[in-house]
Enzyme design. Sequence first.
Site, PDB file in Angstrom:
ATOM      1  N   ASP A  80       0.807  -1.217   0.000  1.00 41.29           N
ATOM      2  CA  ASP A  80       0.000   0.000   0.000  1.00 41.29           C
ATOM      3  C   ASP A  80       0.842   1.269   0.000  1.00 41.29           C
ATOM      4  OD1 ASP A  80      -2.076   1.780   0.221  1.00 41.29           O
ATOM      5  OD2 ASP A  80      -2.428   1.413   2.350  1.00 41.29           O
ATOM      6  N   ASP A 285      -1.967   5.534  -5.525  1.00 40.80           N
ATOM      7  CA  ASP A 285      -2.166   4.647  -4.379  1.00 40.80           C
ATOM      8  C   ASP A 285      -2.398   3.191  -4.778  1.00 40.80           C
ATOM      9  OD1 ASP A 285      -2.788   3.477  -1.992  1.00 40.80           O
ATOM     10  OD2 ASP A 285      -4.754   4.430  -1.793  1.00 40.80           O
TER      11      ASP A 285
END
Length: 529
Positions: A80, A285
Amino acid sequence: MKLSSAISLALALWASKSAQQHVQFDLKQGLPIDKTGLRPRLAQRATTYAETLINNITDAGYYAKVYVGTPGQEITMLFDTGSSDTWVVGYRADLCINPTSQQLRAGLTCMDVYNPNNSTTYKLVRRGGFAIKYIDGSTASGDYISDNLSIGGANITSLQIGYAIRVPRGFSIMGVGFSANVATRQKYPNIIDQLYTQGLVSSKAYSLYLNDQRADSGTILFGGLDTDKFIGPLTVLPILKAAFTTANYTSFEVSFSGLSLNFTNGTTSKITTPELTASLPAILDSGTTLSYLPDSIALPIYDALGAVVDTVHNLAFVDCDLLRSEPNLTITFTFGSDNSNTVSVAVPGRDMILDVLDGYPVAGIAFARICLLGIQSISGFEASETFNNFALLGGTFLRSAYVVYDLDHNEIGLAQANLNSTISNIIELKANASDSSSGSGTGLPKVTGVRAQQTTSNPTSTSGPRTSSGGGGSGGGSGGSETSGLPTVTVTVGAQNAAGGRAIGTPGDDVLAVMAITLCFALVGAALL
Ligand SMILES: *[C@@H]1O[C@H](CO)[C@@H](O)[C@H](O)[C@H]1NC(C)=O
Ligand SMILES: *[C@@H]1O[C@H](CO)[C@@H](O)[C@H](O)[C@H]1NC(C)=O
Ligand SMILES: *[C@@H]1O[C@H](CO)[C@@H](O)[C@H](O)[C@H]1NC(C)=O
Ligand SMILES: *[C@@H]1O[C@H](CO)[C@@H](O)[C@H](O)[C@H]1NC(C)=O
Ligand SMILES: *[C@@H]1O[C@H](CO)[C@@H](O)[C@H](O)[C@H]1NC(C)=O
Ligand SMILES: *[C@@H]1O[C@H](CO)[C@@H](O)[C@H](O)[C@H]1NC(C)=O
Ligand SMILES: *[C@@H]1O[C@H](CO)[C@@H](O)[C@H](O)[C@H]1NC(C)=O
Ligand SMILES: *[C@@H]1O[C@H](CO)[C@@H](O)[C@H](O)[C@H]1NC(C)=O
Ligand SMILES: *[C@@H]1O[C@H](CO)[C@@H](O)[C@H](O)[C@H]1NC(C)=O
Ligand SMILES: *[C@@H]1O[C@H](CO)[C@@H](O)[C@H](O)[C@H]1NC(C)=O
Ligand SMILES: *[C@@H]1O[C@H](CO)[C@@H](O)[C@H](O)[C@H]1NC(C)=O
């Protein structure tokens, strides 16, 4: 409606019905990508580390297999770039041991779990100190601990991580953002800092190559970049602080300055909005499955593609027939506000028109076959009201890009990905190098990738099968065979009737389609519960 409440609503629906059917958000296709050749063939000590990111576990998100503790406990973590804490699902986490928690989450259980009692190098750092909140409202909390962690052959000693005992999902997360954005006031060196501080890499930088949607996996390369994985020059953009206007760099945002749709008939439709003209911060992201844009940009795209919004769940859908009628559709994202330094990444229509509902209908939507659009509105998030406008570009965008995240120089290198690349040409990145061919004290090196998308597309795996399912989860039946044991985040789309689609069940039965959509972006500040 806020997305988080959409999720709660969906789960409530789930719990109240007995005869549901499940459909997974299935992105897995194709062959595993070759992992060999990724280690640098350098005369000196290897200071880059490559790790395969698997995307066929929950069918949303990219996962890295790491080892935590001594002896190493195998944990598969969501990779992430949108958060900064690495945390493991504890073996006694609510979701892993409590049938009620599992029931509330549509029968989900835990994947790999970490047991501190089994590690001789475990240390407690701060009991109750860990609490993180993601943009979809989900939270994880527990203790801060430290233990050894090994990824891609890089062994990190005494890394501070979260040990979660309350989890929203059954998988662990590796947050690789700036440590300024860790979810606690007492900042600490995170995994990227420690890779550098412990001398494993020469720069706090890594390169993300998610690869073709139809491939099973991509690659994360710590401490280097690979010029065989992108096309043309790597454009270097400054990281912005604009969206959250903080003193420190907290998220990987770059200036997003243009968007256009190229249709198969040769027409181009450029979306012009004041935001794009002025440049909008866009966050790159990897922990977010879809891409989220402000309404001023999303709505014209919906119009151009004939998308319909399911207002109950705040999700946009398109007719899957577009895949046939617009085979050459591309959506091009342009970055950089300085005209002399812009870069465009073209995303093929097939990567934005997601045939994940397996033909199931959504109430009120009359397409013969309904596809989820890879671009959604960000207006459902609380954050978009609290903060300035921003875009959150997740997997549906990132698969077409090669992204170098340089936390030393606050820069992002961006280029069109060369999909299905099977060879490597790795350049090591150095925080202080005087030699400009491998980075410098002032920024990322000027490098160029391959000339065009390679045409051979039959990657072979010589790395052997990678087992991806975790055995650590305990007990608890799961809602159905497709989701059995899978740690999916579920957004459920309910349907009362076939609405022009294929009829399923008897009229009045809810047909629930489960799509795994992760939204693991931790907002600065919001994380401090
Ligand atoms: C990449 O490989 C997959 C098979 O693994 C194939 O389906 C896909 O078309 C390839 N992509 C490109 C751009 O060649
Ligand atoms: C280790 O296990 C015991 C029970 O077997 C438990 O009480 C203790 O809390 C565990 N330690 C940690 C750090 O979880
Ligand atoms: C680790 O702890 C679990 C209990 O949580 C136990 O079942 C398992 O056998 C232990 N593994 C080792 C290697 O000691
Ligand atoms: C890293 O740790 C693994 C076990 O976790 C070990 O097999 C390997 O030799 C270690 N590598 C180095 C360079 O120390
Ligand atoms: C684990 O950490 C200890 C110190 O806590 C260190 O001595 C040991 O070498 C580390 N093991 C590995 C495999 O990195
Ligand atoms: C880079 O320079 C800083 C300060 O001069 C120094 O502390 C650090 O060790 C250097 N890093 C490398 C990889 O040489
Ligand atoms: C910004 O970073 C500096 C140095 O790391 C730190 O002292 C300061 O507290 C940070 N500010 C915020 C608002 O996080
Ligand atoms: C889209 O169309 C424009 C104008 O016709 C062209 O310059 C551009 O190269 C096209 N982009 C793609 C990805 O086809
Ligand atoms: C090309 O296709 C787009 C999308 O269907 C349509 O809006 C446009 O009018 C078409 N242009 C021409 C010249 O046919
Ligand atoms: C789509 O693009 C390919 C490659 O440029 C071309 O061969 C094909 O004719 C195009 N399809 C249509 C329907 O225009
Ligand atoms: C996922 O892909 C890996 C290869 O990258 C493969 O070994 C594994 O069996 C796949 N898992 C599933 C559940 O398809």
